[in-house]
Design a protein around this motif. Sequence first.
Motif, PDB file in Angstrom:
ATOM      1  N   LEU A 144       0.775  -1.061  -0.062  1.00 57.05           N
ATOM      2  CA  LEU A 144       0.240  -0.034   0.020  1.00 57.05           C
ATOM      3  C   LEU A 144       0.738   1.327  -0.042  1.00 57.05           C
ATOM      4  O   LEU A 144       0.633   2.233  -0.508  1.00 57.05           O
ATOM      5  N   LYS A 145       2.275   1.043   0.371  1.00 56.96           N
ATOM      6  CA  LYS A 145       3.091   2.222   0.593  1.00 56.96           C
ATOM      7  C   LYS A 145       3.331   2.622  -0.624  1.00 56.96           C
ATOM      8  O   LYS A 145       3.912   3.772  -1.000  1.00 56.96           O
ATOM      9  N   ASP A 146       3.308   1.785  -1.790  1.00 52.44           N
ATOM     10  CA  ASP A 146       3.666   2.166  -3.221  1.00 52.44           C
ATOM     11  C   ASP A 146       2.324   3.016  -3.975  1.00 52.44           C
ATOM     12  O   ASP A 146       2.563   3.522  -4.979  1.00 52.44           O
ATOM     13  N   ILE A 147       1.368   3.016  -3.171  1.00 53.01           N
ATOM     14  CA  ILE A 147       0.161   3.864  -3.525  1.00 53.01           C
ATOM     15  C   ILE A 147       0.337   5.438  -2.931  1.00 53.01           C
ATOM     16  O   ILE A 147       0.294   5.434  -1.954  1.00 53.01           O
ATOM     17  N   PRO A 148       0.189   6.458  -3.790  1.00 51.00           N
ATOM     18  CA  PRO A 148       0.222   7.683  -3.238  1.00 51.00           C
ATOM     19  C   PRO A 148      -0.909   7.915  -2.200  1.00 51.00           C
ATOM     20  O   PRO A 148      -1.977   7.175  -2.140  1.00 51.00           O
ATOM     21  N   GLU A 149      -0.694   8.279  -0.963  1.00 52.95           N
ATOM     22  CA  GLU A 149      -1.500   8.359  -0.005  1.00 52.95           C
ATOM     23  C   GLU A 149      -3.151   8.609  -0.169  1.00 52.95           C
ATOM     24  O   GLU A 149      -4.050   8.238   0.085  1.00 52.95           O
ATOM     25  N   ASP A 150      -3.113  10.040  -1.224  1.00 51.29           N
ATOM     26  CA  ASP A 150      -4.590  10.149  -1.599  1.00 51.29           C
ATOM     27  C   ASP A 150      -5.229   9.263  -2.375  1.00 51.29           C
ATOM     28  O   ASP A 150      -6.451   9.515  -2.356  1.00 51.29           O
ATOM     29  N   LEU A 151      -4.760   8.248  -2.794  1.00 52.28           N
ATOM     30  CA  LEU A 151      -5.468   7.259  -3.561  1.00 52.28           C
ATOM     31  C   LEU A 151      -5.553   6.123  -3.001  1.00 52.28           C
ATOM     32  O   LEU A 151      -6.024   5.300  -3.299  1.00 52.28           O
ATOM     33  N   ARG A 152      -5.024   5.716  -1.713  1.00 48.64           N
ATOM     34  CA  ARG A 152      -5.039   4.638  -0.998  1.00 48.64           C
ATOM     35  C   ARG A 152      -6.533   4.055  -0.546  1.00 48.64           C
ATOM     36  O   ARG A 152      -6.955   3.069  -0.477  1.00 48.64           O
ATOM     37  N   GLU A 153      -7.261   5.244  -0.151  1.00 49.20           N
ATOM     38  CA  GLU A 153      -8.733   4.836   0.431  1.00 49.20           C
ATOM     39  C   GLU A 153      -8.808   3.841   1.527  1.00 49.20           C
ATOM     40  O   GLU A 153      -7.812   3.554   2.258  1.00 49.20           O
ATOM     41  N   ASN A 154      -9.796   2.746   1.141  1.00 50.63           N
ATOM     42  CA  ASN A 154      -9.614   1.472   1.890  1.00 50.63           C
ATOM     43  C   ASN A 154      -9.243   0.294   1.066  1.00 50.63           C
ATOM     44  O   ASN A 154      -9.813  -0.501   0.800  1.00 50.63           O
ATOM     45  N   SER A 155      -7.873   0.784   0.573  1.00 48.22           N
ATOM     46  CA  SER A 155      -7.319  -0.434  -0.260  1.00 48.22           C
ATOM     47  C   SER A 155      -6.298  -1.384   0.471  1.00 48.22           C
ATOM     48  O   SER A 155      -5.979  -1.059   1.620  1.00 48.22           O
ATOM     49  N   THR A 156      -5.922  -2.442  -0.164  1.00 51.19           N
ATOM     50  CA  THR A 156      -4.924  -3.283   0.385  1.00 51.19           C
ATOM     51  C   THR A 156      -4.088  -3.931  -1.109  1.00 51.19           C
ATOM     52  O   THR A 156      -4.527  -3.630  -2.055  1.00 51.19           O
ATOM     53  N   THR A 157      -3.331  -5.000  -0.783  1.00 51.64           N
ATOM     54  CA  THR A 157      -2.763  -5.549  -1.878  1.00 51.64           C
ATOM     55  C   THR A 157      -2.729  -6.964  -1.683  1.00 51.64           C
ATOM     56  O   THR A 157      -2.657  -7.510  -0.296  1.00 51.64           O
TER      57      THR A 157
END
Length: 241
Positions: free
Chosen positions: A133-146
């Motif tokens: 998730l750290k590879d995703i810009p903070e403002d696009l993380r929302e409630n995501s995971t990998t």
Amino acid sequence: KNIHYFDEAGSSNDIAKKLAPTAEEGTIVVVEQQTGGRGRLGRKWASPKGGIWFSIILKPKVALSAASRLTLTVGLSVTNTLISYGIDAKIKWPNDVLINGKKVSGILTEVEAEIDTIEFVVIGVGINANMSLKDIPEDLRENSTTIRDETGKSIDRVDFLQRLLHEMEQQYIRFNTQPFSEILNDIIVLSDTIGKDVKVTMPNRIVEGRVVGISKSGALLLKKEDGDVEEIIAGRCIYTK
Ligand code: BTN
């Protein structure tokens, strides 16, 4: 054959849309990373290396209104593929796949139609696979995971894509030969959304209620406070509890 691979691209959906008019059904565009990955409702989609980003061109002989059913069917395919790795994945209406309640995959369906006849459909699938998730810009993380964040392991992306394309092919055959209610039964079993209290945002209004089902057309059935059940064809769905 019929697989186009790019190291880097703006958006695989855009490439697929350009190819679509002359492309054979089933043509696929796979990219290693996207610089202009697009999500639903005009949002950006972070697509760094390590994820699975691809688009498929389909030419189903159905009415325009069936496109949302196709999106749900692809969501089922992604979910089944994750389950084949022993991962407990669920479907969030209309187009997300979740692990432990967090978004691991999203689907962006774009349709080109002449009046009510579909000319082609481009279905873009994004799977947050071997990245953090750290590879995703903070403002696009929302409630995501990998996948890697949830399982602690990376998956073989080529093997995953092979399984997923096989599963999509099987489901697409079903889509074209069986009533949608058959596919819907499987979706309902794997649905994370049924029973949840939600808020659905549409271009001109917001509806709140409890999800009591998914209709034969693929719409959300929402029971509102006044007891009425409303059928919601499209919108952004947010869990409220
Ligand atoms: C969403 O949940 O908002 C949909 C995300 C869809 C992302 C995929 S990645 C491959 C394809 N190309 C894009 O630009 N978007 C889709």
